[in-house]
Design an enzyme around this catalytic site. Structure first.
Site, PDB file in Angstrom:
ATOM      1  N   ILE A 168      -5.504   6.097   4.758  1.00  0.00           N
ATOM      2  CA  ILE A 168      -4.570   4.979   4.545  1.00  0.00           C
ATOM      3  C   ILE A 168      -4.759   3.906   5.619  1.00  0.00           C
ATOM      4  O   ILE A 168      -4.713   2.708   5.328  1.00  0.00           O
ATOM      5  CB  ILE A 168      -3.112   5.490   4.488  1.00  0.00           C
ATOM      6  CG1 ILE A 168      -2.963   6.466   3.321  1.00  0.00           C
ATOM      7  CG2 ILE A 168      -2.140   4.326   4.319  1.00  0.00           C
ATOM      8  CD1 ILE A 168      -1.613   7.146   3.218  1.00  0.00           C
ATOM      9  N   ARG A 184       5.277   8.976   8.236  1.00  0.00           N
ATOM     10  CA  ARG A 184       6.235  10.080   8.151  1.00  0.00           C
ATOM     11  C   ARG A 184       7.420   9.752   9.045  1.00  0.00           C
ATOM     12  O   ARG A 184       7.215   9.231  10.147  1.00  0.00           O
ATOM     13  CB  ARG A 184       5.600  11.380   8.685  1.00  0.00           C
ATOM     14  CG  ARG A 184       4.827  12.153   7.647  1.00  0.00           C
ATOM     15  CD  ARG A 184       5.770  12.942   6.729  1.00  0.00           C
ATOM     16  NE  ARG A 184       5.102  13.626   5.636  1.00  0.00           N
ATOM     17  CZ  ARG A 184       4.834  13.092   4.451  1.00  0.00           C
ATOM     18  NH1 ARG A 184       5.151  11.860   4.176  1.00  0.00           N
ATOM     19  NH2 ARG A 184       4.255  13.806   3.511  1.00  0.00           N
ATOM     20  N   GLU A 223      15.461  11.553   6.553  1.00  0.00           N
ATOM     21  CA  GLU A 223      15.267  11.491   5.109  1.00  0.00           C
ATOM     22  C   GLU A 223      15.714  12.806   4.466  1.00  0.00           C
ATOM     23  O   GLU A 223      15.417  13.862   5.032  1.00  0.00           O
ATOM     24  CB  GLU A 223      13.748  11.300   4.870  1.00  0.00           C
ATOM     25  CG  GLU A 223      13.413  10.524   3.645  1.00  0.00           C
ATOM     26  CD  GLU A 223      11.919  10.199   3.598  1.00  0.00           C
ATOM     27  OE1 GLU A 223      11.377   9.642   4.569  1.00  0.00           O
ATOM     28  OE2 GLU A 223      11.309  10.544   2.578  1.00  0.00           O
ATOM     29  N   HIS A 283      10.765   5.561   0.557  1.00  0.00           N
ATOM     30  CA  HIS A 283       9.578   6.434   0.476  1.00  0.00           C
ATOM     31  C   HIS A 283       8.834   6.260  -0.865  1.00  0.00           C
ATOM     32  O   HIS A 283       8.663   7.207  -1.620  1.00  0.00           O
ATOM     33  CB  HIS A 283       9.964   7.901   0.691  1.00  0.00           C
ATOM     34  CG  HIS A 283       8.816   8.729   1.205  1.00  0.00           C
ATOM     35  ND1 HIS A 283       8.979   9.830   1.984  1.00  0.00           N
ATOM     36  CD2 HIS A 283       7.448   8.598   1.046  1.00  0.00           C
ATOM     37  CE1 HIS A 283       7.789  10.352   2.276  1.00  0.00           C
ATOM     38  NE2 HIS A 283       6.851   9.612   1.715  1.00  0.00           N
ATOM     39  N   ILE A 284       8.396   5.025  -1.087  1.00  0.00           N
ATOM     40  CA  ILE A 284       7.733   4.710  -2.364  1.00  0.00           C
ATOM     41  C   ILE A 284       6.270   4.310  -2.175  1.00  0.00           C
ATOM     42  O   ILE A 284       5.670   3.702  -3.067  1.00  0.00           O
ATOM     43  CB  ILE A 284       8.477   3.570  -3.104  1.00  0.00           C
ATOM     44  CG1 ILE A 284       8.664   2.355  -2.179  1.00  0.00           C
ATOM     45  CG2 ILE A 284       9.803   4.053  -3.661  1.00  0.00           C
ATOM     46  CD1 ILE A 284       8.953   1.057  -2.912  1.00  0.00           C
TER      47      ILE A 284
END
Ligand SMILES: NC(=O)c1ccc[n+]([C@@H]2O[C@H](COP(=O)([O-])OP(=O)(O)OC[C@H]3O[C@@H](n4cnc5c(N)ncnc54)[C@H](O)[C@@H]3O)[C@@H](O)[C@H]2O)c1
Length: 318
Positions: free
Chosen positions: A157, A244, A273, A291-292
């Site tokens: 990423i 995270r 979360e 968190h998409i």
């Protein structure tokens, strides 16, 4: 053979699995009923995203299970080592969502430099009565082009994010202790390609030299960005965490925002979360998403196909 996709799976994945003769169950079974459901239906493969927990007792009490699949990257919700010890296949889809997460990082960054996170909160309330004042409040935006993006964690990423940044005209620097040198190749619509050779710098150097910082490290025992790290950054930096919850110290973040050290933050993941702290949710300088990062049609299609291919290889061809 039955496959339970408990947190959902894209149609492309279902079609690919059904073509291979698997039966795909897409009901959402509650965590406490999962063991019974798997046993009653003799489920061979359990597919999850981040919601369903696959712990030791479930693994021990479901003898029909042969495979656990995670659509996505992080496997914090699965007792991976234990499952493998018990002879189960454990798979994930590490590459499928990188571009989607990278684009979300830029949604936060582009929104951040033009105050969209705040304008979208205030325009519905005051856009008709205080238009000129709002125009002034949000009138000192900046461009991303020409600025330096510091990337902490330069795996899949991190590199996908670097490609977007390079395309936008940003300078990219990174820190990754396990990725000393990397070449990232940008591919354009007409087939042209340009390769950039990049080298890891010290974490300190990246913190000091960046105008924006984005985190792409796996879950860690300690914060990667906390009070000390904020202290090293430039005044008015923008920071994004789509990695995270727990890699960024949220208390230190609020403090840095209050002091103006950080001008805005973009958060897709949260320490507490799925119940993010109210101070984080209500902060006017934080751009928020639930968190998409991987939640695009394209990423979900790639995840579905990648899961189907691996399941077919592991359960049908062996
Ligand atoms: N927001 C979302 O919806 C979403 C979706 C997918 C993945 N993620 C998260 O994104 C993160 C990165 O995923 P990836 O696929 O790029 O992983 P990856 O394994 O490809 O890359 C992680 C990189 O971080 C480096 N690293 C580890 N510890 C580090 C540290 N302390 N400092 C600097 N670098 C460090 C590793 O060497 C590695 O190169 C993971 O935490 C993953 O869970 C989030």
């Amino acid at each position: 053979m039955k496959i339970l996709a408990n947190d959902g799976i894209a149609r492309t994945g279902i079609d690919a699995l059904e073509k291979e003769g698997f039966e795909v169950l897409t009901v959402k079974v509650a965590q406490e009923q999962l063991q019974n459901y798997i046993n009653e239906n003799e489920v061979a493969a359990l597919l999850v995203r981040s919601a369903t927990e696959v712990r030791k007792n479930l693994i021990d009490n479901c003898p029909s299970l042969r495979l656990i699949g995670r659509g996505g990257v992080g496997m914090d919700n699965i007792d991976v080592a234990y499952a493998k010890e018990k002879g189960l296949h454990v798979i994930n889809t590490p590459a499928a969502s990188s571009e989607s997460v990278a684009e979300l990082v830029f949604a936060h960054l582009f929104g951040g430099v033009r105050y969209l996170y705040d304008a979208n909160r205030n325009m519905p309330l005051e856009g008709d009565s205080r238009f000129k004042q709002l125009k002034k409040s949000y009138g000192s935006g900046t461009e991303l082009r020409g600025k330096t993006l510091g990337i902490i964690g330069f795996g899949r990423i991190g590199q996908a994010t670097a490609k977007v940044a390079l395309g936008v005209g940003m300078k990219v620097i990174y820190f990754d202790p396990f990725m000393e040198k990397t070449s990232v190749t940008l591919s354009f619509f007409d087939g042209q390609q340009i390769a950039f050779d990049l080298e890891s710098r010290s974490k300190e150097q990246v913190l000091k030299d960046s105008d924006f910082i984005t985190l792409h490290v796996p879950a860690q025992k300690e914060y990667v960005i906390g009070k000390k790290e904020f202290g090293l950054m430039k005044e008015g930096i923008g920071i994004v965490n789509a990695a995270r919850g727990g890699v960024l110290d949220e208390v230190a973040l609020i403090d840095a925002l209050e002091k103006g050290k950080v001008s805005f933050a973009g958060l897709d993941v949260f320490e507490s979360e799925p119940n993010p702290e109210i101070r984080i949710l209500m902060h006017p300088n934080i751009s928020l998403t639930p968190h998409i990062g991987a939640a695009t049609g394209e990423a979900q299609d790639r995840i579905g196909i990648e899961l189907a291919t691996q399941i077919t290889d592991l359960l049908k061809k062996n």
